[in-house]
Design a protein around this motif. Structure first.
Motif, PDB file in Angstrom:
ATOM      1  N   SER A 108     -14.829  17.911 -15.833  1.00  0.00           N
ATOM      2  CA  SER A 108     -14.105  19.131 -15.525  1.00  0.00           C
ATOM      3  C   SER A 108     -14.706  20.325 -16.262  1.00  0.00           C
ATOM      4  O   SER A 108     -14.190  20.780 -17.272  1.00  0.00           O
ATOM      5  N   PRO A 109     -15.849  20.825 -15.749  1.00  0.00           N
ATOM      6  CA  PRO A 109     -16.519  21.950 -16.422  1.00  0.00           C
ATOM      7  C   PRO A 109     -15.618  23.179 -16.567  1.00  0.00           C
ATOM      8  O   PRO A 109     -15.741  23.923 -17.539  1.00  0.00           O
ATOM      9  N   ALA A 110     -14.673  23.380 -15.615  1.00  0.00           N
ATOM     10  CA  ALA A 110     -13.802  24.550 -15.695  1.00  0.00           C
ATOM     11  C   ALA A 110     -12.899  24.467 -16.916  1.00  0.00           C
ATOM     12  O   ALA A 110     -12.772  25.421 -17.685  1.00  0.00           O
ATOM     13  N   LEU A 111     -12.308  23.284 -17.114  1.00  0.00           N
ATOM     14  CA  LEU A 111     -11.457  23.081 -18.277  1.00  0.00           C
ATOM     15  C   LEU A 111     -12.283  23.201 -19.549  1.00  0.00           C
ATOM     16  O   LEU A 111     -11.861  23.803 -20.539  1.00  0.00           O
ATOM     17  N   TYR A 112     -13.512  22.657 -19.497  1.00  0.00           N
ATOM     18  CA  TYR A 112     -14.409  22.716 -20.644  1.00  0.00           C
ATOM     19  C   TYR A 112     -14.653  24.165 -21.054  1.00  0.00           C
ATOM     20  O   TYR A 112     -14.594  24.519 -22.226  1.00  0.00           O
TER      21      TYR A 112
END
Lengths: 204, 223
Positions: A108-112
């Motif tokens: 989950s790059p967005a959450l990262y």
């Protein structure tokens, strides 16, 4: 089984990490601007706490305690390594956090991106080290330690998501300039703490 | 309250020495007010609230944090070029944990009563975000002497806030300052102590109001 369930409820509500012990306040205050981010951090904390509590329990009972090494050889019965407790616990926690960081970055790059600096800072989230230290202080067995870790994480998740929801609504109200941000959040936390205090009367 | 004044005086005397340039003075003084770790950067709140029920443990805690902060900054800054970037957090935590273990063993040996009062919270200095935050943001990229100044500024900025919070919590919650019953000395025997201030809630509210007062004074507005 009921005892373990009671322990989960007790550590999530009555002994809530945030409102009763002030542990994990930094990320609680800084990552509670949006519900989705707060939810992600809360879940990461539940995961890390549930895994590190039993791991640290094993380390404490099988390696660090006085005479704990006797399972290797009877020569080690008088060795006391408790002074290494802090160092060992924090090493376990830091490695786990690094693992979680890699998993989140991958899936989950967005959450990262939105967790930013606070993801590595879970390693210094006091509620995690605090969970391990309290577990040793209270002399739990391994099932209780796991339940305690999970319950504490659950309490943290509940608190941070609730605060984030309030803060999202706070955008529409007029707050005095100096009180904006941290100030009003502290006062809100105080009021939420007052609400959580009502659980104290419960006996399980 | 007296310790706080003393610490401020020390800071004021220091800039007179010649090796403190204007830039270095700024590194030292900024975290005390304009860039305070607790009230502006929102770091290290956990321990700030947990130990502040009474003034005395708070003083011990402040001294421990100043000690750990200065030496961990110095060590990190000295070896910063040899730390691989990928494992830097574990290295920093190991440095901090070693120093905290020193403090904890020292307290156990020389002031066991205080060790019992502070309990797990001495160990939790490791997870005081101010320390890791400053190591990561400053000591990893700057020379040892500058890092020590930065560490001193940040830890004293932390210390004065928790001392003020502890002063009010002890005064209103237990009606005393450093264990002396001030109100009884002044002849006010029926002072109504408020249990809310001994509890966590009082700490949140005092800190909230303190932040309000400080931000109104220095004009910092958060969006």
């Amino acid at each position: 089984m009921t005892e373990l369930f009671n322990l989960v409820i007790k550590s999530a509500f009555m002994d809530n990490m945030i409102f009763a012990y002030f542990l994990g306040m930094c990320s609680f205050l800084a990552v509670s601007k949006k519900v989705s981010t707060a939810n992600g951090l809360g879940l990461a904390v539940i995961f890390v706490l549930t895994c590190t509590a039993p791991l640290n329990w094993l380390i404490q009972k099988k390696i660090l305690d006085e005479g704990a090494l006797s399972w290797i050889s009877s020569d080690f019965t008088d060795i006391d390594l408790t002074f290494l407790q802090l160092l060992m616990f924090i090493a376990v926690i830091a490695s786990f956090v690094q693992l979680v960081e890699m998993i989140i970055e991958k899936f989950s790059p967005a959450l990262y991106g939105s967790l930013g600096i606070f993801l590595p800072l879970i390693a210094v989230n006091c509620s995690i080290l605090g969970g391990s230290l309290f577990m040793v202080q209270r002399d739990f067995n391994i099932q209780e330690a796991t339940a305690f870790g999970f319950g504490s994480g659950l309490g943290f998740w509940l608190a941070i998501v609730a605060l984030a929801a309030i803060r999202e609504k706070l955008k529409y109200s007029h707050v005095p300039d100096g009180l904006k941000g941290l100030g009003i959040t502290m006062l809100l936390t105080g009021l939420m703490g007052l609400a959580f205090k009502t659980f104290i009367g419960m006996t399980l | 309250m007296s310790t706080e004044v003393k610490e401020k005086e020390v800071i004021k005397i220091k800039p007179a020495e010649s090796f403190l340039s204007k830039r270095r003075r700024k590194i030292l003084v900024d975290p005390l007010d304009d860039n305070n770790p607790i009230s502006i950067q929102v770091l290290g709140i956990c321990s700030a609230l947990a130990v502040t029920i009474k003034l005395e443990p708070t003083i011990v805690m402040s001294i421990s944090v100043v000690f750990v902060m200065i030496f961990s900054s110095l060590i990190t800054s000295l070896i910063r070029n040899y730390i691989p970037v990928r494992v830097r957090i574990i290295v920093q935590l190991a440095i901090i944990a070693t120093l905290v273990t020193l403090v904890s063993e020292f307290l156990k040996a020389f002031n066991y009563e205080m060790f019992k009062v502070l309990g797990a919270f001495v160990g939790l200095i490791i997870t005081n975000c101010i320390i890791l935050g400053r190591l990561e943001a400053y000591a990893m990229g700057n020379k040892p002497y500058d890092s020590v100044l930065d560490a001193l500024g940040s830890s004293v900025g932390y210390a004065w806030i928790i001392l003020v919070v502890a002063f009010f919590r002890e005064l209103l919650g237990s009606g005393s300052v450093l264990g002396f019953k001030v109100f009884e000395m002044l002849g006010w025997y029926s002072f109504p102590t408020n249990g809310l201030f001994v509890d966590s809630i009082g700490a949140f509210i005092i800190l909230g109001l303190l932040i309000w007062a400080q931000r109104t004074r220095n004009g910092y507005i958060e969006n």
